[in-house]
Design an enzyme around this catalytic site. Structure first.
Site, mmCIF file in Angstrom:
data_model
loop_
_atom_site.group_PDB
_atom_site.id
_atom_site.type_symbol
_atom_site.label_atom_id
_atom_site.label_comp_id
_atom_site.label_asym_id
_atom_site.label_seq_id
_atom_site.Cartn_x
_atom_site.Cartn_y
_atom_site.Cartn_z
ATOM 1 N N HIS A 61 -6.216 3.013 0.010
ATOM 2 C CA HIS A 61 -6.018 3.261 1.602
ATOM 3 C C HIS A 61 -6.896 4.774 1.885
ATOM 4 O O HIS A 61 -6.712 5.777 0.939
ATOM 5 C CB HIS A 61 -4.604 3.599 1.924
ATOM 6 C CG HIS A 61 -4.409 4.045 3.045
ATOM 7 N ND1 HIS A 61 -3.383 3.096 3.848
ATOM 8 C CD2 HIS A 61 -4.893 4.944 3.839
ATOM 9 C CE1 HIS A 61 -3.410 3.743 5.044
ATOM 10 N NE2 HIS A 61 -4.125 4.618 5.084
ATOM 11 N N HIS A 113 -8.600 8.106 1.888
ATOM 12 C CA HIS A 113 -8.036 9.375 1.775
ATOM 13 C C HIS A 113 -8.910 10.358 1.429
ATOM 14 O O HIS A 113 -9.781 10.180 0.587
ATOM 15 C CB HIS A 113 -6.687 9.407 0.957
ATOM 16 C CG HIS A 113 -6.851 8.958 -0.590
ATOM 17 N ND1 HIS A 113 -7.003 7.707 -0.594
ATOM 18 C CD2 HIS A 113 -7.289 9.575 -1.527
ATOM 19 C CE1 HIS A 113 -7.498 7.345 -1.888
ATOM 20 N NE2 HIS A 113 -7.509 8.536 -2.595
ATOM 21 N N GLY A 148 -13.337 6.282 -9.276
ATOM 22 C CA GLY A 148 -11.984 6.649 -9.695
ATOM 23 C C GLY A 148 -10.807 6.371 -8.493
ATOM 24 O O GLY A 148 -9.624 7.110 -8.730
ATOM 25 N N ASN A 164 -12.765 9.224 -2.877
ATOM 26 C CA ASN A 164 -13.279 8.251 -4.078
ATOM 27 C C ASN A 164 -13.523 6.943 -3.605
ATOM 28 O O ASN A 164 -12.363 6.620 -2.828
ATOM 29 C CB ASN A 164 -12.341 8.225 -5.204
ATOM 30 C CG ASN A 164 -12.309 9.581 -6.036
ATOM 31 O OD1 ASN A 164 -13.314 10.326 -6.389
ATOM 32 N ND2 ASN A 164 -11.271 10.335 -6.412
ATOM 33 N N CYS A 201 0.536 3.459 3.032
ATOM 34 C CA CYS A 201 1.170 2.737 4.397
ATOM 35 C C CYS A 201 2.522 3.078 4.246
ATOM 36 O O CYS A 201 3.263 3.220 5.596
ATOM 37 C CB CYS A 201 0.676 1.315 4.350
ATOM 38 S SG CYS A 201 -0.758 1.012 5.037
ATOM 39 N N CYS A 219 0.874 -1.206 -0.054
ATOM 40 C CA CYS A 219 0.126 -0.161 -0.059
ATOM 41 C C CYS A 219 0.925 1.396 -0.211
ATOM 42 O O CYS A 219 1.661 1.243 1.049
ATOM 43 C CB CYS A 219 -0.863 -0.006 1.212
ATOM 44 S SG CYS A 219 -1.786 1.554 1.329
#
Ligand code: 5GP
Ligand code: ZN
Length: 111
Positions: free
Chosen positions: A96, A98, A91, A85, A7, A4
């Protein structure tokens, strides 16, 4: 979580231009800004998207919005948009959670 990007940014394994950090979340500038001011606020705990928010973990979202308001004032933003999103059809490219914070120009309508 392995593989990720966000991360790895939290762990300091990928550099980022940080705006803010505390125990729960991190804010940094988007690498491909879509507005003159474009930063991301992410939780330090990995959630794939807003679809994973529950009664048990939703307090981190409140913290992130407190940080957004604080950063908007600190950066002198004259209005801003917050976007998340959720899933590829919306999209989402980084899985993760955000929040995008966009400002610094007249923003267009959604599509
Ligand atoms: P999404 O498309 O998932 O809503 O948003 C992901 C955002 O992360 C995009 O705006 C993209 O430019 C940004 N992004 C992807 N990789 C990186 C990176 O390594 N560093 C930074 N600062 N932003 C990134
Ligand atoms: Zn992650």
């Amino acid at each position: 979580m392995a593989d990720c990007i966000f991360c790895k940014i939290i762990a300091g394994e990928i550099p980022s231009k940080k705006l803010y950090e505390d125990d729960l979340c991190l804010a940094f500038y988007d690498i491909e800004p879509l507005a003159p001011k474009h930063f991301l606020v992410i939780p330090k705990e990995h959630f794939a998207s807003a679809a994973e928010i529950t009664a048990e973990n939703s307090s981190v979202v409140a913290d992130m919005f407190e940080v957004i308001a604080q950063l908007a004032a600190q950066e002198g933003l004259d209005g801003f948009r917050v976007v998340t999103n959720c899933g590829p059809i919306a999209g989402q490219t980084v899985h993760h959670l955000h929040f995008h914070v966009l400002s610094g120009k007249q923003l267009g309508s959604f599509n």
